[in-house]
Design a protein around this motif. Structure first.
Motif, PDB file in Angstrom:
ATOM      1  N   LEU A 225       0.814  -1.222   0.000  1.00 20.99           N
ATOM      2  CA  LEU A 225       0.000   0.000   0.000  1.00 20.99           C
ATOM      3  C   LEU A 225       0.845   1.268   0.000  1.00 20.99           C
ATOM      4  N   VAL A 226       2.077   1.180   0.468  1.00 22.01           N
ATOM      5  CA  VAL A 226       2.915   2.380   0.610  1.00 22.01           C
ATOM      6  C   VAL A 226       3.039   3.165  -0.697  1.00 22.01           C
ATOM      7  N   PRO A 227       3.399   2.545  -1.835  1.00 18.89           N
ATOM      8  CA  PRO A 227       3.501   3.343  -3.069  1.00 18.89           C
ATOM      9  C   PRO A 227       2.172   3.932  -3.514  1.00 18.89           C
ATOM     10  N   ILE A 228       1.068   3.263  -3.203  1.00 20.39           N
ATOM     11  CA  ILE A 228      -0.253   3.820  -3.536  1.00 20.39           C
ATOM     12  C   ILE A 228      -0.515   5.058  -2.701  1.00 20.39           C
ATOM     13  N   VAL A 229      -0.188   4.998  -1.412  1.00 23.04           N
ATOM     14  CA  VAL A 229      -0.343   6.156  -0.538  1.00 23.04           C
ATOM     15  C   VAL A 229       0.566   7.297  -0.988  1.00 23.04           C
TER      16      VAL A 229
ATOM     17  N   ASN B 129       0.471  12.818  -3.698  1.00 22.72           N
ATOM     18  CA  ASN B 129       0.892  13.723  -4.771  1.00 22.72           C
ATOM     19  C   ASN B 129      -0.183  13.929  -5.822  1.00 22.72           C
ATOM     20  N   ASP B 130      -1.387  13.411  -5.552  1.00 22.29           N
ATOM     21  CA  ASP B 130      -2.488  13.493  -6.509  1.00 22.29           C
ATOM     22  C   ASP B 130      -3.396  14.668  -6.158  1.00 22.29           C
ATOM     23  N   ASP B 131      -3.907  15.333  -7.182  1.00 26.17           N
ATOM     24  CA  ASP B 131      -4.767  16.497  -6.961  1.00 26.17           C
ATOM     25  C   ASP B 131      -6.064  16.142  -6.249  1.00 26.17           C
ATOM     26  N   ARG B 132      -6.435  14.869  -6.269  1.00 28.32           N
ATOM     27  CA  ARG B 132      -7.676  14.461  -5.607  1.00 28.32           C
ATOM     28  C   ARG B 132      -7.560  14.453  -4.085  1.00 28.32           C
ATOM     29  N   ILE B 133      -6.334  14.493  -3.584  1.00 25.91           N
ATOM     30  CA  ILE B 133      -6.095  14.465  -2.143  1.00 25.91           C
ATOM     31  C   ILE B 133      -5.771  15.879  -1.679  1.00 25.91           C
ATOM     32  N   ASP B 134      -6.496  16.356  -0.658  1.00 28.73           N
ATOM     33  CA  ASP B 134      -6.316  17.717  -0.155  1.00 28.73           C
ATOM     34  C   ASP B 134      -6.357  17.679   1.372  1.00 28.73           C
ATOM     35  N   SER B 135      -5.228  17.962   1.993  1.00 30.68           N
ATOM     36  CA  SER B 135      -5.138  17.904   3.456  1.00 30.68           C
ATOM     37  C   SER B 135      -6.031  18.927   4.134  1.00 30.68           C
ATOM     38  N   GLU B 136      -6.509  19.932   3.389  1.00 28.41           N
ATOM     39  CA  GLU B 136      -7.375  20.964   3.969  1.00 28.41           C
ATOM     40  C   GLU B 136      -8.853  20.580   3.894  1.00 28.41           C
ATOM     41  N   ARG B 137      -9.139  19.462   3.255  1.00 33.15           N
ATOM     42  CA  ARG B 137     -10.525  19.054   3.085  1.00 33.15           C
ATOM     43  C   ARG B 137     -11.110  18.568   4.414  1.00 33.15           C
ATOM     44  N   LYS B 138     -12.415  18.624   4.532  1.00 35.86           N
ATOM     45  CA  LYS B 138     -13.101  18.196   5.751  1.00 35.86           C
ATOM     46  C   LYS B 138     -12.820  16.736   6.054  1.00 35.86           C
ATOM     47  N   ALA B 139     -12.869  15.885   5.059  1.00 32.12           N
ATOM     48  CA  ALA B 139     -12.588  14.467   5.265  1.00 32.12           C
ATOM     49  C   ALA B 139     -11.120  14.266   5.609  1.00 32.12           C
ATOM     50  N   SER B 140     -10.848  13.312   6.477  1.00 28.91           N
ATOM     51  CA  SER B 140      -9.475  13.058   6.906  1.00 28.91           C
ATOM     52  C   SER B 140      -8.610  12.579   5.743  1.00 28.91           C
ATOM     53  N   LEU B 141      -7.303  12.700   5.923  1.00 30.40           N
ATOM     54  CA  LEU B 141      -6.359  12.224   4.917  1.00 30.40           C
ATOM     55  C   LEU B 141      -6.508  10.722   4.722  1.00 30.40           C
ATOM     56  N   VAL B 142      -6.722   9.992   5.804  1.00 29.38           N
ATOM     57  CA  VAL B 142      -6.889   8.535   5.699  1.00 29.38           C
ATOM     58  C   VAL B 142      -8.094   8.196   4.837  1.00 29.38           C
ATOM     59  N   ASP B 143      -9.231   8.851   5.081  1.00 29.42           N
ATOM     60  CA  ASP B 143     -10.429   8.524   4.314  1.00 29.42           C
ATOM     61  C   ASP B 143     -10.288   8.916   2.850  1.00 29.42           C
TER      62      ASP B 143
ATOM     63  N   LEU C  16      -7.474   8.795   1.247  1.00 32.56           N
ATOM     64  CA  LEU C  16      -6.594   7.772   0.698  1.00 32.56           C
ATOM     65  C   LEU C  16      -7.305   6.434   0.549  1.00 32.56           C
ATOM     66  N   VAL C  17      -8.285   6.165   1.417  1.00 34.39           N
ATOM     67  CA  VAL C  17      -9.119   4.966   1.238  1.00 34.39           C
ATOM     68  C   VAL C  17      -9.804   5.014  -0.124  1.00 34.39           C
ATOM     69  N   GLU C  18     -10.394   6.162  -0.426  1.00 36.98           N
ATOM     70  CA  GLU C  18     -11.078   6.326  -1.704  1.00 36.98           C
ATOM     71  C   GLU C  18     -10.091   6.225  -2.864  1.00 36.98           C
ATOM     72  N   TYR C  19      -8.940   6.837  -2.719  1.00 36.75           N
ATOM     73  CA  TYR C  19      -7.913   6.777  -3.755  1.00 36.75           C
ATOM     74  C   TYR C  19      -7.460   5.335  -3.975  1.00 36.75           C
ATOM     75  N   ASN C  20      -7.279   4.590  -2.887  1.00 32.46           N
ATOM     76  CA  ASN C  20      -6.869   3.195  -3.001  1.00 32.46           C
ATOM     77  C   ASN C  20      -7.926   2.368  -3.725  1.00 32.46           C
ATOM     78  N   VAL C  21      -9.198   2.614  -3.460  1.00 31.42           N
ATOM     79  CA  VAL C  21     -10.255   1.916  -4.183  1.00 31.42           C
ATOM     80  C   VAL C  21     -10.121   2.187  -5.683  1.00 31.42           C
ATOM     81  N   ASP C  22      -9.892   3.447  -6.041  1.00 26.96           N
ATOM     82  CA  ASP C  22      -9.696   3.787  -7.454  1.00 26.96           C
ATOM     83  C   ASP C  22      -8.554   2.984  -8.064  1.00 26.96           C
TER      84      ASP C  22
END
Length: 231
Positions: free
Chosen positions: A132-136, A141-155, A157-163
């Motif tokens: 999972l490390v390289p996926i994380v 580094n993906d635009d779909r992930i935003d640390s300022e978003r309401k949803a946690s970084l883990v959640d 990344l869960v969605e990103y991993n599903v993709d």
């Protein structure tokens, strides 16, 4: 910590047996032809059969791995895990589900490994965290992930991993093009909405646009479509 005994386990099985109709297994005595295969994360809080009301034996093929990963390393090569591939290759199953879940411990462990540069897990767990490390890393580094978003970084990344797991299935030559691959997140922590236990469709055969996904589900189930960048 919840504890149990052998007596409780067998008593629970007694209740299971008593709940079954006499003809429960009549249609699957000579084999199986499941309608769908669901690769879910290994987690006691996430019931694969329960989440889709799969009460009939033989309807759902239910492998699981740490982090709902569909691939495994064989002789140094990434291949589709046999547990998810078996019904596709041998029983004619033409629907594959990749099911992540909110608050995933595997994604959390991989994120912590990326952030700290180290991981300390037993070898059998470490294998899956390392995968999972390289996926994380890619997700961070993906635009779909935003640390300022309401949803946690883990959640996120869960969605990103599903993709990514959907992508791996669709890219494999062992998975026929006729197989429909759906990516979903099981929410029991009120991350996607207020309805705990709901499956949220985040990916359908590589399509991730919520409006397009809602066209596929229709109005009746449009509330099952949501991605975290909408929240």
């Amino acid at each position: 910590m919840v504890e149990t005994t052998l007596d409780e386990i067998l008593a629970r099985n007694d209740r299971h047996v008593q709940s079954l109709p006499d003809d429960q297994f009549d249609d699957v005595q000579s084999g199986q032809a499941p309608a769908a295969v669901s690769m879910c994360c290994s987690d006691s809080r996430v019931s694969q059969t329960g989440m889709v009301d799969a009460v009939d034996p033989g309807w759902l093929f239910t492998p699981s791995t740490i982090g709902n990963q569909v691939r495994d390393l064989v002789d140094g090569e990434w291949v589709i895990d046999g547990s998810v591939l078996y019904p596709i290759a041998h029983t004619g199953t033409r629907v594959a589900l990749v099911v992540g879940h909110t608050g995933c411990g595997a994604v959390t462990a991989a994120l912590e490994a990326v952030q700290s540069g180290a991981s300390d897990q037993p070898a059998g767990i470490e294998k899956w965290v390392e995968a999972l490390v390289p996926i994380v890393e890619d997700g961070l580094n993906d635009d779909r992930i935003d640390s300022e978003r309401k949803a946690s970084l883990v959640d996120q990344l869960v969605e990103y991993n599903v993709d990514r797991q959907v992508e791996f299935l669709r890219a494999s030559g062992d998975v026929p093009d006729a197989v429909a691959v759906y990516g979903l997140v099981y929410d029991f922590q009120s991350v996607y909405g207020d309805t705990n236990g709901r499956l949220y469709l985040v990916n359908a055969n590589g399509e991730t646009d919520p409006a397009t996904l809602r066209d596929q589900t229709g109005a009746e189930h449009s509330d099952h479509v949501r991605r975290l960048d909408e929240i």
